[in-house]
Design a protein around this motif. Structure first.
Motif, PDB file in Angstrom:
ATOM      1  N   LEU A   1       0.867  -1.166   0.000  1.00  0.00           N
ATOM      2  CA  LEU A   1       0.000   0.000   0.000  1.00  0.00           C
ATOM      3  C   LEU A   1       0.905   1.218   0.000  1.00  0.00           C
ATOM      4  O   LEU A   1       1.551   1.538   0.995  1.00  0.00           O
ATOM      5  CB  LEU A   1      -0.924   0.023   1.215  1.00  0.00           C
ATOM      6  N   TYR A   2       0.999   1.863  -1.157  1.00  0.00           N
ATOM      7  CA  TYR A   2       1.808   3.069  -1.267  1.00  0.00           C
ATOM      8  C   TYR A   2       1.039   4.216  -0.631  1.00  0.00           C
ATOM      9  O   TYR A   2      -0.124   4.453  -0.947  1.00  0.00           O
ATOM     10  CB  TYR A   2       2.117   3.384  -2.730  1.00  0.00           C
ATOM     11  N   SER A   3       1.721   4.917   0.278  1.00  0.00           N
ATOM     12  CA  SER A   3       1.068   5.978   1.029  1.00  0.00           C
ATOM     13  C   SER A   3       2.117   6.986   1.478  1.00  0.00           C
ATOM     14  O   SER A   3       3.263   6.932   1.043  1.00  0.00           O
ATOM     15  CB  SER A   3       0.334   5.384   2.236  1.00  0.00           C
ATOM     16  N   SER A   4       1.708   7.870   2.378  1.00  0.00           N
ATOM     17  CA  SER A   4       2.618   8.835   2.973  1.00  0.00           C
ATOM     18  C   SER A   4       2.083   9.221   4.347  1.00  0.00           C
ATOM     19  O   SER A   4       0.869   9.206   4.570  1.00  0.00           O
ATOM     20  CB  SER A   4       2.741  10.067   2.078  1.00  0.00           C
ATOM     21  N   VAL A   5       2.976   9.572   5.223  1.00  0.00           N
ATOM     22  CA  VAL A   5       2.596   9.974   6.573  1.00  0.00           C
ATOM     23  C   VAL A   5       1.687  11.193   6.507  1.00  0.00           C
ATOM     24  O   VAL A   5       1.940  12.130   5.751  1.00  0.00           O
ATOM     25  CB  VAL A   5       3.856  10.289   7.415  1.00  0.00           C
ATOM     26  N   GLY A   6       0.602  11.156   7.258  1.00  0.00           N
ATOM     27  CA  GLY A   6      -0.320  12.274   7.321  1.00  0.00           C
ATOM     28  C   GLY A   6      -1.360  12.296   6.217  1.00  0.00           C
ATOM     29  O   GLY A   6      -2.164  13.221   6.152  1.00  0.00           O
ATOM     30  N   CYS A   7      -1.369  11.277   5.375  1.00  0.00           N
ATOM     31  CA  CYS A   7      -2.343  11.206   4.283  1.00  0.00           C
ATOM     32  C   CYS A   7      -3.624  10.557   4.818  1.00  0.00           C
ATOM     33  O   CYS A   7      -3.644   9.348   5.080  1.00  0.00           O
ATOM     34  CB  CYS A   7      -1.757  10.400   3.128  1.00  0.00           C
ATOM     35  N   HIS A   8      -4.675  11.358   4.998  1.00  0.00           N
ATOM     36  CA  HIS A   8      -5.903  10.797   5.571  1.00  0.00           C
ATOM     37  C   HIS A   8      -6.571   9.809   4.613  1.00  0.00           C
ATOM     38  O   HIS A   8      -7.204   8.852   5.056  1.00  0.00           O
ATOM     39  CB  HIS A   8      -6.870  11.905   5.985  1.00  0.00           C
TER      40      HIS A   8
END
Length: 83
Positions: free
Chosen positions: A5-12
Motif C-alpha cells: 500500500l503506497y502511502s505517505s505519513v499524514g495522508c488521511h
C-alpha cells in the motif's frame, strides 16, 4: 499473496484505504510503503516512488501480478481486485 500500500505519513486518504484493506486482507499480507522513504532515489528523481505515486496515493499493489488499484476505491472494487 502480498500487497503493498503506497502511502505517505499524514495522508488521511491513505489511512482510509488501509482501514478498508484490513477489512478483507490480513494485516500480515499488507506492507505499507511511504513513498518518501525511497532510499535509492531523491523524491523528484525520475523512477522514485514519489514521482510514480505522488499524486495518486493511496495505491494498492499486488506483488505477484504487479497490478495496481488506485484510489478512490470502495469495498466492492477492493474485493474484485484481490480475487
Amino acid at each position: 499473496m502480498k500487497y503493498l500500500l503506497y502511502s505517505s505519513v499524514g495522508c488521511h486518504l491513505c489511512e482510509e484505504a488501509l482501514a478498508l484493506c484490513l477489512q478483507v486482507i490480513a494485516s500480515s499480507q499488507i506492507t505499507v510503503v511511504d513513498i518518501l522513504d525511497d532510499d535509492d532515489k531523491e523524491p523528484e528523481e525520475p523512477g522514485s516512488l514519489y514521482s510514480q505515486y505522488g499524486i495518486s496515493i493511496p495505491v494498492l499493489k499486488n506483488q505477484q501480478s504487479q497490478q495496481e488499484l488506485f484510489w478512490p476505491f470502495d469495498l466492492h472494487a477492493l474485493q474484485e481486485f484481490i480475487q
